[in-house]
Design a protein around this motif. Structure first.
Motif, PDB file in Angstrom:
ATOM      1  N   SER A 172       0.783  -1.236   0.000  1.00 43.05           N
ATOM      2  CA  SER A 172       0.000   0.000   0.000  1.00 43.05           C
ATOM      3  C   SER A 172       0.814   1.284   0.000  1.00 43.05           C
ATOM      4  CB  SER A 172      -0.934   0.003   1.209  1.00 43.05           C
ATOM      5  OG  SER A 172      -0.185  -0.072   2.415  1.00 43.05           O
ATOM      6  N   SER A 173       2.148   1.184  -0.060  1.00 45.99           N
ATOM      7  CA  SER A 173       2.942   2.405  -0.062  1.00 45.99           C
ATOM      8  C   SER A 173       4.265   2.172  -0.764  1.00 45.99           C
ATOM      9  CB  SER A 173       3.201   2.906   1.359  1.00 45.99           C
ATOM     10  OG  SER A 173       4.132   2.072   2.028  1.00 45.99           O
ATOM     11  N   ALA A 174       4.870   3.265  -1.220  1.00 47.85           N
ATOM     12  CA  ALA A 174       6.172   3.186  -1.878  1.00 47.85           C
ATOM     13  C   ALA A 174       7.238   2.697  -0.905  1.00 47.85           C
ATOM     14  CB  ALA A 174       6.547   4.553  -2.436  1.00 47.85           C
ATOM     15  N   GLU A 175       7.141   3.115   0.365  1.00 50.42           N
ATOM     16  CA  GLU A 175       8.108   2.683   1.372  1.00 50.42           C
ATOM     17  C   GLU A 175       8.077   1.169   1.542  1.00 50.42           C
ATOM     18  OE1 GLU A 175       8.980   3.195   6.179  1.00 50.42           O
ATOM     19  OE2 GLU A 175       7.079   3.856   5.312  1.00 50.42           O
ATOM     20  N   LYS A 176       6.872   0.609   1.628  1.00 49.25           N
ATOM     21  CA  LYS A 176       6.746  -0.834   1.793  1.00 49.25           C
ATOM     22  C   LYS A 176       7.266  -1.579   0.568  1.00 49.25           C
ATOM     23  CE  LYS A 176       2.820  -0.670   4.992  1.00 49.25           C
ATOM     24  NZ  LYS A 176       1.393  -1.036   5.207  1.00 49.25           N
ATOM     25  N   LEU A 177       6.974  -1.062  -0.610  1.00 50.96           N
ATOM     26  CA  LEU A 177       7.417  -1.724  -1.833  1.00 50.96           C
ATOM     27  C   LEU A 177       8.929  -1.649  -1.992  1.00 50.96           C
ATOM     28  CD1 LEU A 177       4.556  -0.684  -4.256  1.00 50.96           C
ATOM     29  CD2 LEU A 177       5.025  -2.971  -3.364  1.00 50.96           C
ATOM     30  N   GLU A 178       9.539  -0.597  -1.498  1.00 50.48           N
ATOM     31  CA  GLU A 178      10.993  -0.502  -1.553  1.00 50.48           C
ATOM     32  C   GLU A 178      11.628  -1.602  -0.714  1.00 50.48           C
ATOM     33  OE1 GLU A 178      14.704   0.360  -2.513  1.00 50.48           O
ATOM     34  OE2 GLU A 178      12.916   1.238  -3.470  1.00 50.48           O
ATOM     35  N   LEU A 179      11.057  -1.881   0.446  1.00 50.95           N
ATOM     36  CA  LEU A 179      11.548  -2.975   1.276  1.00 50.95           C
ATOM     37  C   LEU A 179      11.397  -4.304   0.543  1.00 50.95           C
ATOM     38  CD1 LEU A 179      12.620  -4.111   3.939  1.00 50.95           C
ATOM     39  CD2 LEU A 179      10.278  -4.077   4.819  1.00 50.95           C
ATOM     40  N   CYS A 180      10.282  -4.500  -0.146  1.00 52.03           N
ATOM     41  CA  CYS A 180      10.052  -5.731  -0.901  1.00 52.03           C
ATOM     42  C   CYS A 180      11.092  -5.895  -2.005  1.00 52.03           C
ATOM     43  CB  CYS A 180       8.654  -5.733  -1.519  1.00 52.03           C
ATOM     44  SG  CYS A 180       7.311  -5.757  -0.316  1.00 52.03           S
ATOM     45  N   LYS A 181      11.443  -4.807  -2.667  1.00 51.39           N
ATOM     46  CA  LYS A 181      12.463  -4.863  -3.716  1.00 51.39           C
ATOM     47  C   LYS A 181      13.820  -5.240  -3.127  1.00 51.39           C
ATOM     48  CE  LYS A 181      10.165  -1.466  -6.694  1.00 51.39           C
ATOM     49  NZ  LYS A 181      10.197  -0.075  -7.230  1.00 51.39           N
ATOM     50  N   GLN A 182      14.101  -4.735  -1.919  1.00 56.08           N
ATOM     51  CA  GLN A 182      15.355  -5.094  -1.260  1.00 56.08           C
ATOM     52  C   GLN A 182      15.404  -6.584  -0.939  1.00 56.08           C
ATOM     53  OE1 GLN A 182      15.764  -2.546   2.177  1.00 56.08           O
ATOM     54  NE2 GLN A 182      15.607  -0.668   0.967  1.00 56.08           N
ATOM     55  N   LYS A 183      14.240  -7.186  -0.751  1.00 50.89           N
ATOM     56  CA  LYS A 183      14.157  -8.619  -0.456  1.00 50.89           C
ATOM     57  C   LYS A 183      14.040  -9.471  -1.715  1.00 50.89           C
ATOM     58  CE  LYS A 183      14.633  -8.628   3.930  1.00 50.89           C
ATOM     59  NZ  LYS A 183      15.794  -9.330   4.528  1.00 50.89           N
ATOM     60  N   GLY A 184      14.119  -8.832  -2.886  1.00 49.96           N
ATOM     61  CA  GLY A 184      14.186  -9.608  -4.119  1.00 49.96           C
ATOM     62  C   GLY A 184      13.003  -9.508  -5.049  1.00 49.96           C
ATOM     63  N   ALA A 185      11.966  -8.745  -4.689  1.00 53.84           N
ATOM     64  CA  ALA A 185      10.806  -8.638  -5.580  1.00 53.84           C
ATOM     65  C   ALA A 185      11.238  -8.095  -6.940  1.00 53.84           C
ATOM     66  CB  ALA A 185       9.744  -7.733  -4.959  1.00 53.84           C
ATOM     67  N   ASP A 186      10.768  -8.739  -8.002  1.00 54.32           N
ATOM     68  CA  ASP A 186      11.116  -8.321  -9.358  1.00 54.32           C
ATOM     69  C   ASP A 186      10.256  -7.154  -9.826  1.00 54.32           C
ATOM     70  OD1 ASP A 186      12.992 -10.638 -10.238  1.00 54.32           O
ATOM     71  OD2 ASP A 186      11.257 -11.669  -9.404  1.00 54.32           O
ATOM     72  N   LEU A 187       8.988  -7.166  -9.417  1.00 50.68           N
ATOM     73  CA  LEU A 187       8.019  -6.176  -9.876  1.00 50.68           C
ATOM     74  C   LEU A 187       7.170  -5.733  -8.689  1.00 50.68           C
ATOM     75  CD1 LEU A 187       6.959  -8.224 -13.022  1.00 50.68           C
ATOM     76  CD2 LEU A 187       8.396  -6.161 -13.060  1.00 50.68           C
ATOM     77  N   ALA A 188       6.508  -4.588  -8.822  1.00 49.17           N
ATOM     78  CA  ALA A 188       5.756  -4.054  -7.682  1.00 49.17           C
ATOM     79  C   ALA A 188       4.449  -3.431  -8.144  1.00 49.17           C
ATOM     80  CB  ALA A 188       6.594  -3.026  -6.937  1.00 49.17           C
ATOM     81  N   ILE A 189       3.440  -3.529  -7.257  1.00 47.97           N
ATOM     82  CA  ILE A 189       2.144  -2.885  -7.479  1.00 47.97           C
ATOM     83  C   ILE A 189       1.770  -2.146  -6.203  1.00 47.97           C
ATOM     84  CG2 ILE A 189      -0.309  -3.193  -7.987  1.00 47.97           C
ATOM     85  CD1 ILE A 189       0.398  -5.813  -9.390  1.00 47.97           C
ATOM     86  N   ASN A 190       1.568  -0.840  -6.317  1.00 52.12           N
ATOM     87  CA  ASN A 190       1.088  -0.030  -5.200  1.00 52.12           C
ATOM     88  C   ASN A 190      -0.432   0.031  -5.319  1.00 52.12           C
ATOM     89  OD1 ASN A 190       0.300   1.972  -3.395  1.00 52.12           O
ATOM     90  ND2 ASN A 190       2.122   3.219  -3.749  1.00 52.12           N
ATOM     91  N   TYR A 191      -1.129  -0.851  -4.602  1.00 49.87           N
ATOM     92  CA  TYR A 191      -2.574  -0.943  -4.825  1.00 49.87           C
ATOM     93  C   TYR A 191      -3.375   0.160  -4.131  1.00 49.87           C
ATOM     94  CZ  TYR A 191      -2.026  -4.349  -0.903  1.00 49.87           C
ATOM     95  OH  TYR A 191      -1.680  -5.003   0.258  1.00 49.87           O
ATOM     96  N   SER A 192      -2.682   1.077  -3.473  1.00 51.47           N
ATOM     97  CA  SER A 192      -3.387   2.270  -2.996  1.00 51.47           C
ATOM     98  C   SER A 192      -3.456   3.336  -4.084  1.00 51.47           C
ATOM     99  CB  SER A 192      -2.701   2.838  -1.758  1.00 51.47           C
ATOM    100  OG  SER A 192      -1.417   3.332  -2.074  1.00 51.47           O
ATOM    101  N   GLU A 193      -2.619   3.187  -5.125  1.00 54.48           N
ATOM    102  CA  GLU A 193      -2.577   4.171  -6.204  1.00 54.48           C
ATOM    103  C   GLU A 193      -2.841   3.566  -7.580  1.00 54.48           C
ATOM    104  OE1 GLU A 193       1.230   5.996  -6.001  1.00 54.48           O
ATOM    105  OE2 GLU A 193       0.869   6.967  -4.050  1.00 54.48           O
ATOM    106  N   GLU A 194      -2.635   2.256  -7.721  1.00 49.96           N
ATOM    107  CA  GLU A 194      -2.766   1.605  -9.019  1.00 49.96           C
ATOM    108  C   GLU A 194      -3.901   0.584  -9.002  1.00 49.96           C
ATOM    109  OE1 GLU A 194       1.627   1.221 -10.778  1.00 49.96           O
ATOM    110  OE2 GLU A 194       1.443   0.298  -8.801  1.00 49.96           O
ATOM    111  N   ASP A 195      -4.467   0.320 -10.174  1.00 48.38           N
ATOM    112  CA  ASP A 195      -5.512  -0.681 -10.297  1.00 48.38           C
ATOM    113  C   ASP A 195      -4.875  -2.069 -10.331  1.00 48.38           C
ATOM    114  OD1 ASP A 195      -8.404  -1.432 -10.986  1.00 48.38           O
ATOM    115  OD2 ASP A 195      -7.279  -2.344 -12.633  1.00 48.38           O
ATOM    116  N   LEU A 196      -5.200  -2.880  -9.354  1.00 50.17           N
ATOM    117  CA  LEU A 196      -4.552  -4.181  -9.207  1.00 50.17           C
ATOM    118  C   LEU A 196      -4.783  -5.061 -10.434  1.00 50.17           C
ATOM    119  CD1 LEU A 196      -2.971  -6.154  -7.385  1.00 50.17           C
ATOM    120  CD2 LEU A 196      -5.161  -6.852  -6.393  1.00 50.17           C
ATOM    121  N   LYS A 197      -6.009  -5.128 -10.914  1.00 53.26           N
ATOM    122  CA  LYS A 197      -6.335  -6.016 -12.032  1.00 53.26           C
ATOM    123  C   LYS A 197      -5.559  -5.641 -13.290  1.00 53.26           C
ATOM    124  CE  LYS A 197     -10.194  -7.701 -14.847  1.00 53.26           C
ATOM    125  NZ  LYS A 197     -11.652  -7.582 -15.103  1.00 53.26           N
TER     126      LYS A 197
END
Length: 324
Positions: A172-197
């Motif tokens: 739900s936030s850029a801060e959280k997604l940055e942590l996910c990228k540090q843990k190896g996530a290849d791609l990211a979706i901020n579902y508070s700002e982007e349409d998940l589907k």
């Protein structure tokens, strides 16, 4: 001893910090001096009387502990006083001491600290059981992790990469997604700002995702199912959103997908050998540096209500640990 006590069901603010008698181990139990206790979503459910297991009041929550054995029940073998262990006590862990069934206690390798063990046992075991045993995640498949910056979500991101998947982290936030990228996530979706589907479709070139790891529930569930690939597997891990979703059953029919429940606590009791093998694999990966549990916030025993409130408010990033 000092402990956090639930005397009446309710929210974290209802918990009290007080002196309570030391637990006395039964013949098949060990008594542990607790050094660290993980903070998990089921603890929040327990104190509200919303979990599958319902301890009698009063009780101390906290189901994932690490520390040292200080006494052995008369029937316990294979352990010794002073041994470093981690344990799944179910509840009772937010205290200076806890008595635990010996078959729920595991030797802790020297290279893994009590804090690290308490930050990883519950979350990584749940996520590994989900991805390995329930989804049969294969290298080259695409994994979507909802609530990816939470405890089990972040573990799923990291494990997905170790298992060879392409990982899409949704949070739900850029801060959280940055942590996910540090843990190896290849791609990211901020579902508070982007349409998940639409983002799932875009990131997978219209194919959809092979596996969805969902500890959130609520409104995202139906959308994520609609974004699944043919013969995908949807992992129902929990409902941190607070709402159990109602799923239109034509969706799994049209997608040819499976909706799979994940209940690691029961798995660990009913399939002990398989669970032990999973734990050993996780500890090996941690020692090898392939897994590095996120250093979430630490709390004193007296601050336990604040640790649980952070989960309730969805403010927790990584895994919280109470140090005792």
């Amino acid at each position: 001893m000092k402990a956090i006590i639930c005397k009446s069901y309710g929210l974290p603010e209802c918990l009290v910090f007080e002196e309570t008698p030391d637990p006395i181990p039964l013949p098949d139990q060990v008594l542990m001096a607790v050094e660290a206790c993980g903070v998990n979503f089921p603890d929040l459910l327990l104190i509200q009387n919303k979990y599958q297991f319902k301890p009698e009041l009063p009780f101390s929550p906290g189901g994932e502990v690490a520390g040292k054995i200080i006494a052995l029940g008369a029937e316990v073998g294979g352990f010794q006083v002073g041994q470093r262990v981690l344990a799944l006590c179910g509840w009772g862990g937010f205290a200076e001491k806890v008595a635990v069934d010996a078959d729920r206690v595991f030797a802790l390798p020297d290279g893994i600290s009590a804090q690290l063990a308490a930050a990883s046992l519950y979350t990584y075991s749940t996520s590994f059981h989900a991805l390995k045993d329930r989804a049969n995640l294969q290298a080259g498949e695409t994994l979507l992790v909802l609530g990816a910056a939470g405890g089990v979500g972040l573990a799923a991101v990291e494990l997905g990469k170790v298992m060879g998947a392409t990982v899409i982290a949704a949070a739900s936030s850029a801060e959280k997604l940055e942590l996910c990228k540090q843990k190896g996530a290849d791609l990211a979706i901020n579902y508070s700002e982007e349409d998940l589907k639409s983002r799932i479709k875009e990131l997978t070139d219209g194919k959809g995702v092979d596996v969805v790891f969902d500890p959130v529930g609520g409104d995202y569930t139906e959308t994520a199912i609609r974004g699944m690939a043919w013969k995908g597997r949807y992992l129902v891990v929990g409902f941190a959103n607070g709402t159990v979703p109602q799923i239109p059953m034509n969706l799994p029919l049209l997608k040819g997908c499976s909706i799979v429940g994940v209940f690691w606590g029961n798995f660990s009791r009913m399939e002990k050998a398989a669970n032990q093998a999973n734990l050993q694999q996780l500890m090996d990966w941690i020692e090898e540096g392939k897994l590095a549990p996120a250093a979430g916030k630490t709390y004193s025993l007296e601050e336990t209500p604040a640790a649980l409130q952070a989960i309730l408010d969805r403010e927790a990033v990584g895994k919280g640990v109470v140090l005792i």
